[in-house]
Design a protein around this motif. Structure first.
Motif, PDB file in Angstrom:
ATOM      1  N   THR A 169       0.849  -1.191   0.000  1.00 33.75           N
ATOM      2  CA  THR A 169       0.000   0.000   0.000  1.00 33.75           C
ATOM      3  C   THR A 169       0.883   1.237   0.000  1.00 33.75           C
TER       4      THR A 169
ATOM      5  N   ILE B 180       1.104   5.324   0.038  1.00 36.83           N
ATOM      6  CA  ILE B 180       0.336   6.485   0.482  1.00 36.83           C
ATOM      7  C   ILE B 180       1.069   7.743   0.038  1.00 36.83           C
TER       8      ILE B 180
ATOM      9  N   ALA C 104      -4.124   6.774  -1.821  1.00 36.62           N
ATOM     10  CA  ALA C 104      -3.403   5.510  -1.659  1.00 36.62           C
ATOM     11  C   ALA C 104      -3.604   4.647  -2.899  1.00 36.62           C
TER      12      ALA C 104
ATOM     13  N   ALA D  92       5.071   3.713   2.178  1.00 34.72           N
ATOM     14  CA  ALA D  92       4.609   2.449   1.609  1.00 34.72           C
ATOM     15  C   ALA D  92       4.716   1.356   2.667  1.00 34.72           C
ATOM     16  N   TYR D  93       3.664   0.569   2.781  1.00 34.69           N
ATOM     17  CA  TYR D  93       3.601  -0.511   3.760  1.00 34.69           C
ATOM     18  C   TYR D  93       3.180  -1.803   3.067  1.00 34.69           C
TER      19      TYR D  93
ATOM     20  N   LEU E 135      -0.275  -3.299   6.249  1.00 33.43           N
ATOM     21  CA  LEU E 135      -1.319  -2.516   6.899  1.00 33.43           C
ATOM     22  C   LEU E 135      -2.405  -3.463   7.416  1.00 33.43           C
TER      23      LEU E 135
ATOM     24  N   ASP F 240      -7.209  -1.439   5.931  1.00 30.50           N
ATOM     25  CA  ASP F 240      -7.063  -0.648   4.713  1.00 30.50           C
ATOM     26  C   ASP F 240      -7.501   0.803   4.899  1.00 30.50           C
TER      27      ASP F 240
ATOM     28  N   GLN G 283      -6.681   2.718   7.171  1.00 31.57           N
ATOM     29  CA  GLN G 283      -5.563   3.512   7.669  1.00 31.57           C
ATOM     30  C   GLN G 283      -4.891   4.299   6.553  1.00 31.57           C
ATOM     31  N   ALA G 284      -4.903   3.760   5.349  1.00 32.24           N
ATOM     32  CA  ALA G 284      -4.148   4.348   4.243  1.00 32.24           C
ATOM     33  C   ALA G 284      -4.551   5.782   3.960  1.00 32.24           C
ATOM     34  N   THR G 285      -5.822   6.104   4.112  1.00 27.55           N
ATOM     35  CA  THR G 285      -6.285   7.469   3.853  1.00 27.55           C
ATOM     36  C   THR G 285      -6.823   8.122   5.129  1.00 27.55           C
TER      37      THR G 285
ATOM     38  N   PHE H 136      -1.546   9.126   8.793  1.00 29.98           N
ATOM     39  CA  PHE H 136      -0.528   9.744   7.949  1.00 29.98           C
ATOM     40  C   PHE H 136       0.319  10.731   8.743  1.00 29.98           C
TER      41      PHE H 136
ATOM     42  N   GLN I 199       5.156  -1.688   9.671  1.00 27.44           N
ATOM     43  CA  GLN I 199       4.256  -1.024  10.592  1.00 27.44           C
ATOM     44  C   GLN I 199       4.472  -1.562  12.007  1.00 27.44           C
TER      45      GLN I 199
END
Length: 248
Positions: free
Chosen positions: A160, A162, A179, A202-203, A206, A209, A211-213, A218, A245
């Motif tokens: 993922t 971001i 993302a 980049a992870y 995660l 999902d 969490q990415a946005t 962030f 993470q």
């Protein structure tokens, strides 16, 4: 607390009618006012391309959508429009309610402004009603290609990636925090974004999902990422080592 009552009625093949009534519930009784059911409404808008010289044709349609806030949908809502060039457009069927504006923009373009009745609807919800939605595209957007690699330099698929504005506005616009997932070669591409300063993370692990946005996630981890400055019409390729993470 604050609530909304959604009412719907349909009989046979006649047009369905709806009402959305907000109300506040306290420790005393409440009688909701009489509800008037109406058909869903059109949201009319206009698309313009901002250009110093010649206006470039759109290489693919612009998709404009409305995202419901805190409620499920109705069967009859039609909340997106596909736009192939400058001029008027219509989102077919929405409730008289608040929505977030979402867009999908072809490479080289980005949303420069979006307003309704003088409100910046990139950073505030819009209310479907009689006002026109005005969207202005810039045509000097950059393209960022990213390859995510591991400690040995090998590609990391299904990672993922971001990309967030740096600094991130208090209420991010849709293109301010985005993302993407990588392919089997660890690659992904960001288009439809404005020129400016960004932070890249980049992870591969995660746990959630969403969490990415999530702006809070962030902001907590932004310093682990790389700062990327993207100029107008710039096409940039970068490699990024995948992050592990450690916590939420």
């Amino acid at each position: 607390g604050n609530y909304r009552l959604l009412a719907a009625w349909a009989e046979g093949q006649t047009e369905a009618r709806y009402a959305l009534e907000p109300f506040t519930l306290t420790d005393s009784g409440l009688r909701v006012p009489d509800i008037q059911l109406r058909p869903l409404m059109h949201v009319r808008g206009r698309l313009k391309i901002d250009a110093d010289g010649d206006t470039l044709p759109l290489p693919a349609p612009v998709i404009v959508s409305l995202l419901r806030i805190g409620r499920s949908g109705t069967l009859d809502e039609q909340l997106s429009a596909s736009i192939t060039g400058e001029g008027p457009f219509t989102i077919p069927a929405a409730l008289p309610d608040e929505y977030w504006l979402m867009t999908r923009i072809p490479a080289g373009f980005y949303v420069k402004s979006a307003t309704m009745a003088g409100v910046d609807v990139l950073r505030e919800p819009l209310r479907a009603g009689g006002d026109e939605l005005d969207i202005v595209l810039g045509q000097d957007g950059p393209t960022l290609s990213v390859q995510v690699v591991d400690e040995d330099g090998g590609p990391v698929g299904a990672a993922t990636v971001i990309l967030g504005r740096d600094p991130l506005p208090a209420r991010p616009a849709p293109e301010d925090l985005v993302a993407r997932g990588t392919d089997q070669n660890g690659r992904t591409t960001f288009t439809g974004i404005a020129p400016g300063d960004y932070r890249l993370l980049a992870y591969g692990d995660l746990w959630d999902d969403t969490q990415a946005t999530n702006p809070a996630f962030f902001l907590k981890h932004r310093l682990e990422g790389d700062r990327v400055q993207l100029g107008a019409r710039e096409s940039r390729g970068v490699k990024f080592k995948v992050l592990k993470q450690k916590s939420n």
